[in-house]
Design an enzyme around this catalytic site. Structure first.
Site, mmCIF file in Angstrom:
data_model
loop_
_atom_site.group_PDB
_atom_site.id
_atom_site.type_symbol
_atom_site.label_atom_id
_atom_site.label_comp_id
_atom_site.label_asym_id
_atom_site.label_seq_id
_atom_site.Cartn_x
_atom_site.Cartn_y
_atom_site.Cartn_z
ATOM 1 N N THR A 1 24.433 -25.846 -65.796
ATOM 2 C CA THR A 1 24.549 -25.843 -67.258
ATOM 3 C C THR A 1 23.307 -25.183 -67.854
ATOM 4 O OG1 THR A 1 23.527 -28.035 -67.398
ATOM 5 C CG2 THR A 1 25.931 -27.967 -67.235
ATOM 6 N N LYS B 1 16.140 -25.189 -65.068
ATOM 7 C CA LYS B 1 14.726 -25.564 -65.107
ATOM 8 C C LYS B 1 14.484 -26.930 -65.749
ATOM 9 C CE LYS B 1 13.671 -21.593 -67.162
ATOM 10 N NZ LYS B 1 14.850 -20.732 -66.921
ATOM 11 N N GLU C 1 15.518 -23.902 -55.585
ATOM 12 C CA GLU C 1 14.895 -22.582 -55.395
ATOM 13 C C GLU C 1 15.064 -21.688 -56.616
ATOM 14 O OE1 GLU C 1 12.589 -20.633 -54.498
ATOM 15 O OE2 GLU C 1 13.025 -20.517 -52.363
ATOM 16 N N VAL D 1 12.678 -20.888 -60.200
ATOM 17 C CA VAL D 1 11.421 -20.165 -60.416
ATOM 18 C C VAL D 1 11.616 -18.643 -60.452
ATOM 19 C CG1 VAL D 1 9.035 -19.851 -59.656
ATOM 20 C CG2 VAL D 1 10.117 -22.079 -59.408
ATOM 21 N N GLY E 1 18.447 -5.730 -73.233
ATOM 22 C CA GLY E 1 18.967 -7.052 -72.883
ATOM 23 C C GLY E 1 17.974 -7.899 -72.105
ATOM 24 N N LYS F 1 8.207 -22.902 -65.347
ATOM 25 C CA LYS F 1 8.129 -22.537 -63.933
ATOM 26 C C LYS F 1 6.807 -22.984 -63.309
ATOM 27 C CE LYS F 1 11.352 -18.760 -64.714
ATOM 28 N NZ LYS F 1 11.474 -17.328 -65.061
ATOM 29 N N GLY G 1 19.023 -12.459 -63.048
ATOM 30 C CA GLY G 1 20.204 -11.670 -62.686
ATOM 31 C C GLY G 1 21.334 -12.589 -62.258
#
Lengths: 354, 354
Positions: A102, A131, A155, A158, A212, A230, A327
């Site tokens: 989410t 996060k 994983e 970050v 973007g 992070k 990405g």
């Protein structure tokens, strides 16, 4: 061996993961004996869907990508249950692992943290690139995972799928990591890189927005808040600290001018927005700030939207890893690599007891 | 939990490993439940020594560092056996894992390969930083390990303790790695870096020799043979090829002149000695050669004796790791990280059957 997955959140990252599982299943079965079966999906916008025999990801992706409700999913051969919120879906489905995907809320960590708590308490592994739970409740959630003998893997929180936390835990194991410094936000690194080639902050920000890389409201990036989340995760996971974002000094890049860039260059240095954690005399400190880095340092060469972290280790010295920091497929992959690690443990246990 | 270790070869790397195990045992026990017990050591120059209750590494290191024979080691409280060659020591000792640390022979792979075969056939794990067995007999030795349900780990053969093979296997799992390109030899990278700042090849080589980076006979480095062995290992381990060094085109840096360096710079490029493996249409190819790298590429920024590899992955894109490529403690650490991975499997199996 089948691995049963529940997905909460079917936005960009959730769809990226589903595409990977749809397109590379044969390879995953052949090379890792990992046969992913998505048994349940819940999305705030698209609705929810459970099928113990496994959902057809091609159909799911068609619905999601056309913005249609998951209520329209049909499978005449199997029992399909529709409706219900994420928590009730987790309570009734047969998943081995929850993928929590989410939106990130760094204020409360919700609703993701409740989803993680619910899954872990039921003996379900959790993998997430969110996060919120990781930056705010890592210690609680990893204890809960230990208590229930399951995994809590993060994983993707970050540097998307570029290995950072797993690198430290597995491949730098046995070292004492005394510091980690990194370029943890691609947007600000892109802006600073553009400023290196002569643009003003405003010009560089506009280009980033056009491409973007930056949102219309760029606050979370340019004020360092994304990097701050992070850094909090690095401090708590790598160094066993129990910090919150609010505990950590944070300065963004809005005040950096072309003059600053030129002055740094004249001294053989380059401005980077650096997130840093250090362990000194048993105390962990952290900060986020624009810093001048010697151009000969590996971090200085990281340009554009790429991210990187340099670990300082007592035995191995400095190790730097760089790669994508965001990405759709790259972040989708971060969930896959965590799923594969959980699956490796399952296989080892099942071999040992065979 | 105790992990019983036999060491063959007590030169620089073996002593580095012993120092790490001596100095950091408490941390390894506390953080990894890994209690290393060295039960046997054999060295061509220093002799051999076995004690099932474990050797005192402080005493062993004192003897080795003063050049004294291991025959002089005494332990009144325990039975100590002296003498015998490596194979007979492996046959009679109780080790879980062999650390193979003899000199590298890229022609025959001996005597290291015989040591590895002997240990693996007896159900003993093998960890090694010796490029000989890894470059010449990887497929045979890893099959032998599988057959006997033990590990054959060789992280230290490519970039000392900087993770390369374990990174690809664990942290990039699920990707298809289509290419790996790297700076795999610190001596030649140092020489090329010095040439960037204006020195001739001969001047740079002399400096490298003075600093101990290059041998009096620099052939193995400057003709690319060291990088060639590492590229062979990358091709065979990462891509499942079955290549030998003799199958791979290899060109060193002797022919690079200051003019070459200047011409490359004028085009925004930098010369690096690159070892490269590629998988295209199911076929694996490899080569070692000086190549011009765009200065914006992460490999171009790797200066001095640092090593680095860039992996090209189908899901994650390019990931680059850089760090030490040599060093007593750094290479000693490469054995430790492999030992810890083997130990992690042992612990998981023992938990599963508890």
């Amino acid at each position: 061996m089948k691995h049963r997955i529940a997905l909460v959140g079917l936005g960009t990252v959730g769809q990226g993961l589903c595409e990977i599982l749809r397109d590379h299943r044969d390879r995953l079965v052949e090379e890792h004996d990992f046969d992913p079966v998505v048994v349940a999906i819940c999305d705030l916008r698209l609705g929810s869907l459970t099928c113990d025999e496994g959902l057809d990801l091609e159909n799911v992706l068609e619905l999601a990508q056309s913005g249609s409700s998951l209520e329209e999913y049909e499978d005449p051969g199997h029992e399909v249950r529709h409706g219900g919120d994420a928590i009730s879906m987790l309570e009734s489905c047969s998943a081995d692992t929850l993928c929590e995907l989410t939106f990130t809320d760094l204020g409360t960590g919700e609703p993701a943290t409740s989803h993680c708590r619910s899954a872990l308490s039921r003996g379900m592994n959790v993998v997430t690139s969110n996060k919120g739970p990781a930056a705010l409740f890592y210690r609680e959630l990893s204890s809960l995972a230990d208590e229930h003998h399951v995994g809590f893997h993060i994983e993707g929180t970050v540097m998307s799928g570029t290995p950072v936390l797993n690198l430290a835990r597995l491949n730098l194991a046995g070292n004492r990591i005394t510091a980690a410094r990194g370029i943890l936000n691609g947007t600000t690194n892109y802006i600073l890189s553009e400023m290196e080639s002569g643009k003003t902050y405003q010009e560089a920000l506009s280009t980033a927005q056009k491409l973007g890389y930056a949102e219309a409201d760029p606050t979370a990036d340019v004020d360092g808040l994304d990097a701050l989340a992070k850094v909090t995760i690095l401090a708590n996971v790598l160094m066993g600290a129990d910090l919150r974002p609010a505990d950590i000094p944070c300065e963004g890049i809005r005040s950096i001018t072309p003059d600053h860039i030129d002055e740094a260059r004249a001294q053989g240095k380059r401005y980077k927005l650096i997130g840093e954690v250090r362990r000194e005399d048993g105390r962990v400190s952290a900060r986020v700030a624009p810093m001048q880095i010697e151009v000969s340092h590996p971090l200085a060469g990281i340009m554009g939207a790429t991210n990187a972290v340099t670990f300082t280790c007592d035995l191995l010295g400095e190790v730097t890893i760089s790669g994508a920091g965001a990405g759709r497929i790259e972040t989708g992959y971060s969930l896959l690599v965590d799923l594969l690690e959980i699956h490796r443990s399952v296989l080892q246990r099942s071999e040992a007891t065979a």
